[in-house]
Design a protein around this motif. Structure first.
Motif, PDB file in Angstrom:
ATOM      1  N   ILE A 188       0.876  -1.159   0.000  1.00 18.33           N
ATOM      2  CA  ILE A 188       0.000   0.000   0.000  1.00 18.33           C
ATOM      3  C   ILE A 188       0.918   1.214   0.000  1.00 18.33           C
ATOM      4  O   ILE A 188       1.680   1.420   0.950  1.00 18.33           O
ATOM      5  N   LEU A 189       0.881   1.988  -1.073  1.00 23.25           N
ATOM      6  CA  LEU A 189       1.725   3.171  -1.168  1.00 23.25           C
ATOM      7  C   LEU A 189       0.925   4.388  -0.740  1.00 23.25           C
ATOM      8  O   LEU A 189      -0.150   4.655  -1.280  1.00 23.25           O
ATOM      9  N   GLY A 190       1.451   5.129   0.217  1.00 26.55           N
ATOM     10  CA  GLY A 190       0.771   6.328   0.674  1.00 26.55           C
ATOM     11  C   GLY A 190       1.472   6.924   1.880  1.00 26.55           C
ATOM     12  O   GLY A 190       2.173   6.230   2.608  1.00 26.55           O
ATOM     13  N   THR A 191       1.266   8.191   2.072  1.00 22.86           N
ATOM     14  CA  THR A 191       1.979   8.905   3.127  1.00 22.86           C
ATOM     15  C   THR A 191       1.261   8.870   4.470  1.00 22.86           C
ATOM     16  O   THR A 191       1.670   9.555   5.398  1.00 22.86           O
ATOM     17  N   GLY A 192       0.212   8.100   4.594  1.00 23.58           N
ATOM     18  CA  GLY A 192      -0.494   7.978   5.865  1.00 23.58           C
ATOM     19  C   GLY A 192      -1.789   8.767   5.930  1.00 23.58           C
ATOM     20  O   GLY A 192      -2.365   8.925   7.000  1.00 23.58           O
ATOM     21  N   CYS A 193      -2.283   9.229   4.801  1.00 25.09           N
ATOM     22  CA  CYS A 193      -3.537   9.993   4.773  1.00 25.09           C
ATOM     23  C   CYS A 193      -4.722   9.066   5.068  1.00 25.09           C
ATOM     24  O   CYS A 193      -4.582   7.850   5.115  1.00 25.09           O
ATOM     25  N   ALA A 194      -5.883   9.649   5.244  1.00 21.14           N
ATOM     26  CA  ALA A 194      -7.084   8.869   5.573  1.00 21.14           C
ATOM     27  C   ALA A 194      -7.402   7.845   4.486  1.00 21.14           C
ATOM     28  O   ALA A 194      -7.759   6.700   4.783  1.00 21.14           O
ATOM     29  N   LYS A 195      -7.277   8.218   3.217  1.00 14.57           N
ATOM     30  CA  LYS A 195      -7.574   7.280   2.131  1.00 14.57           C
ATOM     31  C   LYS A 195      -6.559   6.148   2.088  1.00 14.57           C
ATOM     32  O   LYS A 195      -6.900   5.020   1.733  1.00 14.57           O
ATOM     33  N   CYS A 196      -5.312   6.445   2.458  1.00 14.18           N
ATOM     34  CA  CYS A 196      -4.286   5.403   2.497  1.00 14.18           C
ATOM     35  C   CYS A 196      -4.628   4.371   3.572  1.00 14.18           C
ATOM     36  O   CYS A 196      -4.530   3.167   3.339  1.00 14.18           O
ATOM     37  N   ARG A 197      -5.054   4.844   4.722  1.00 15.30           N
ATOM     38  CA  ARG A 197      -5.461   3.929   5.799  1.00 15.30           C
ATOM     39  C   ARG A 197      -6.709   3.156   5.392  1.00 15.30           C
ATOM     40  O   ARG A 197      -6.839   1.969   5.696  1.00 15.30           O
ATOM     41  N   GLN A 198      -7.628   3.822   4.704  1.00 18.05           N
ATOM     42  CA  GLN A 198      -8.856   3.169   4.251  1.00 18.05           C
ATOM     43  C   GLN A 198      -8.520   2.040   3.272  1.00 18.05           C
ATOM     44  O   GLN A 198      -9.092   0.941   3.357  1.00 18.05           O
ATOM     45  N   LEU A 199      -7.601   2.295   2.342  1.00 20.54           N
ATOM     46  CA  LEU A 199      -7.196   1.262   1.389  1.00 20.54           C
ATOM     47  C   LEU A 199      -6.537   0.099   2.124  1.00 20.54           C
ATOM     48  O   LEU A 199      -6.835  -1.065   1.841  1.00 20.54           O
ATOM     49  N   ALA A 200      -5.660   0.382   3.065  1.00 17.71           N
ATOM     50  CA  ALA A 200      -4.989  -0.678   3.817  1.00 17.71           C
ATOM     51  C   ALA A 200      -6.001  -1.548   4.562  1.00 17.71           C
ATOM     52  O   ALA A 200      -5.917  -2.780   4.530  1.00 17.71           O
ATOM     53  N   GLY A 236      -4.404   6.529  -6.789  1.00 17.30           N
ATOM     54  CA  GLY A 236      -5.184   7.744  -6.668  1.00 17.30           C
ATOM     55  C   GLY A 236      -6.606   7.577  -6.171  1.00 17.30           C
ATOM     56  O   GLY A 236      -7.370   8.528  -6.156  1.00 17.30           O
ATOM     57  N   ARG A 237      -6.976   6.354  -5.752  1.00 18.04           N
ATOM     58  CA  ARG A 237      -8.348   6.125  -5.297  1.00 18.04           C
ATOM     59  C   ARG A 237      -8.402   4.867  -4.448  1.00 18.04           C
ATOM     60  O   ARG A 237      -7.447   4.095  -4.405  1.00 18.04           O
ATOM     61  N   VAL A 238      -9.537   4.665  -3.806  1.00 23.21           N
ATOM     62  CA  VAL A 238      -9.770   3.451  -3.027  1.00 23.21           C
ATOM     63  C   VAL A 238     -10.829   2.634  -3.770  1.00 23.21           C
ATOM     64  O   VAL A 238     -11.999   3.011  -3.791  1.00 23.21           O
ATOM     65  N   PRO A 239     -10.425   1.533  -4.410  1.00 24.72           N
ATOM     66  CA  PRO A 239     -11.397   0.699  -5.132  1.00 24.72           C
ATOM     67  C   PRO A 239     -12.398   0.060  -4.172  1.00 24.72           C
ATOM     68  O   PRO A 239     -12.101  -0.145  -2.995  1.00 24.72           O
ATOM     69  N   GLY A 240     -13.557  -0.298  -4.704  1.00 23.99           N
ATOM     70  CA  GLY A 240     -14.560  -1.012  -3.922  1.00 23.99           C
ATOM     71  C   GLY A 240     -14.075  -2.417  -3.580  1.00 23.99           C
ATOM     72  O   GLY A 240     -13.104  -2.907  -4.163  1.00 23.99           O
ATOM     73  N   THR A 249      -1.630   9.160  -4.495  1.00 25.79           N
ATOM     74  CA  THR A 249      -1.851   8.056  -3.573  1.00 25.79           C
ATOM     75  C   THR A 249      -3.278   8.095  -3.067  1.00 25.79           C
ATOM     76  O   THR A 249      -3.942   9.130  -3.192  1.00 25.79           O
ATOM     77  N   PRO A 250      -3.776   7.015  -2.556  1.00 30.63           N
ATOM     78  CA  PRO A 250      -3.091   5.751  -2.295  1.00 30.63           C
ATOM     79  C   PRO A 250      -2.935   4.926  -3.566  1.00 30.63           C
ATOM     80  O   PRO A 250      -3.641   5.130  -4.542  1.00 30.63           O
ATOM     81  N   ALA A 251      -1.985   4.010  -3.508  1.00 34.59           N
ATOM     82  CA  ALA A 251      -1.769   3.106  -4.634  1.00 34.59           C
ATOM     83  C   ALA A 251      -1.642   1.683  -4.101  1.00 34.59           C
ATOM     84  O   ALA A 251      -1.197   1.467  -2.975  1.00 34.59           O
ATOM     85  N   LEU A 252      -2.053   0.746  -4.927  1.00 29.02           N
ATOM     86  CA  LEU A 252      -1.989  -0.675  -4.588  1.00 29.02           C
ATOM     87  C   LEU A 252      -1.015  -1.355  -5.540  1.00 29.02           C
ATOM     88  O   LEU A 252      -1.163  -1.251  -6.756  1.00 29.02           O
ATOM     89  N   VAL A 253      -0.027  -2.038  -4.969  1.00 29.22           N
ATOM     90  CA  VAL A 253       0.959  -2.778  -5.757  1.00 29.22           C
ATOM     91  C   VAL A 253       0.841  -4.244  -5.365  1.00 29.22           C
ATOM     92  O   VAL A 253       0.904  -4.583  -4.184  1.00 29.22           O
ATOM     93  N   VAL A 254       0.647  -5.105  -6.365  1.00 29.28           N
ATOM     94  CA  VAL A 254       0.547  -6.545  -6.124  1.00 29.28           C
ATOM     95  C   VAL A 254       1.647  -7.226  -6.931  1.00 29.28           C
ATOM     96  O   VAL A 254       1.712  -7.077  -8.151  1.00 29.28           O
ATOM     97  N   ASP A 255       2.524  -7.934  -6.219  1.00 26.31           N
ATOM     98  CA  ASP A 255       3.642  -8.643  -6.847  1.00 26.31           C
ATOM     99  C   ASP A 255       4.426  -7.731  -7.792  1.00 26.31           C
ATOM    100  O   ASP A 255       4.774  -8.111  -8.913  1.00 26.31           O
ATOM    101  N   GLY A 256       4.680  -6.500  -7.352  1.00 26.38           N
ATOM    102  CA  GLY A 256       5.504  -5.560  -8.110  1.00 26.38           C
ATOM    103  C   GLY A 256       4.780  -4.771  -9.178  1.00 26.38           C
ATOM    104  O   GLY A 256       5.373  -3.900  -9.815  1.00 26.38           O
ATOM    105  N   GLU A 257       3.507  -5.037  -9.404  1.00 26.36           N
ATOM    106  CA  GLU A 257       2.729  -4.347 -10.444  1.00 26.36           C
ATOM    107  C   GLU A 257       1.742  -3.369  -9.801  1.00 26.36           C
ATOM    108  O   GLU A 257       0.953  -3.748  -8.944  1.00 26.36           O
ATOM    109  N   VAL A 258       1.798  -2.104 -10.238  1.00 24.97           N
ATOM    110  CA  VAL A 258       0.842  -1.109  -9.746  1.00 24.97           C
ATOM    111  C   VAL A 258      -0.512  -1.432 -10.365  1.00 24.97           C
ATOM    112  O   VAL A 258      -0.660  -1.443 -11.577  1.00 24.97           O
TER     113      VAL A 258
END
Length: 80
Positions: free
Chosen positions: A6-18, A64-68, A51-60
């Motif tokens: 989970i790439l992000g600087t700790g913002c609310a959306k980054c925590r939400q994605l995590a 910029g959003r939190v997917p459903g 951000t936030p960004a999601l990286v799975v096995d090295g692939e972004v």
């Protein structure tokens, strides 16, 4: 085992994605190691500017959003 970042600087959306990623991993029984990356230099190494960004096995797979939850499931399960 999947490597999820989970790439992000700790913002609310980054925590939400995590939290959402952890929920999907638990509910679907996905074997994954989740890492939060907050260092801006490491984030920029993935060529991510929003951000936030999601990286799975090295692939972004999302940035910029939190997917459903359904979309997150697809992003986590999908093969590269």
């Amino acid at each position: 085992m999947k490597q999820v970042k989970i790439l992000g600087t700790g913002c609310a959306k980054c925590r939400q994605l995590a939290d959402a990623v952890k929920a999907v991993i638990a509910s679907e029984g996905i074997e994954a190691e989740v890492e939060k990356v907050e260092d801006i230099q490491k984030i920029m190494a993935y060529n991510v500017l929003s951000t936030p960004a999601l990286v799975v096995d090295g692939e972004v797979r999302s940035k910029g959003r939190v997917p459903g939850l359904d979309e997150l499931k697809d992003l986590l399960i999908r093969k590269s």
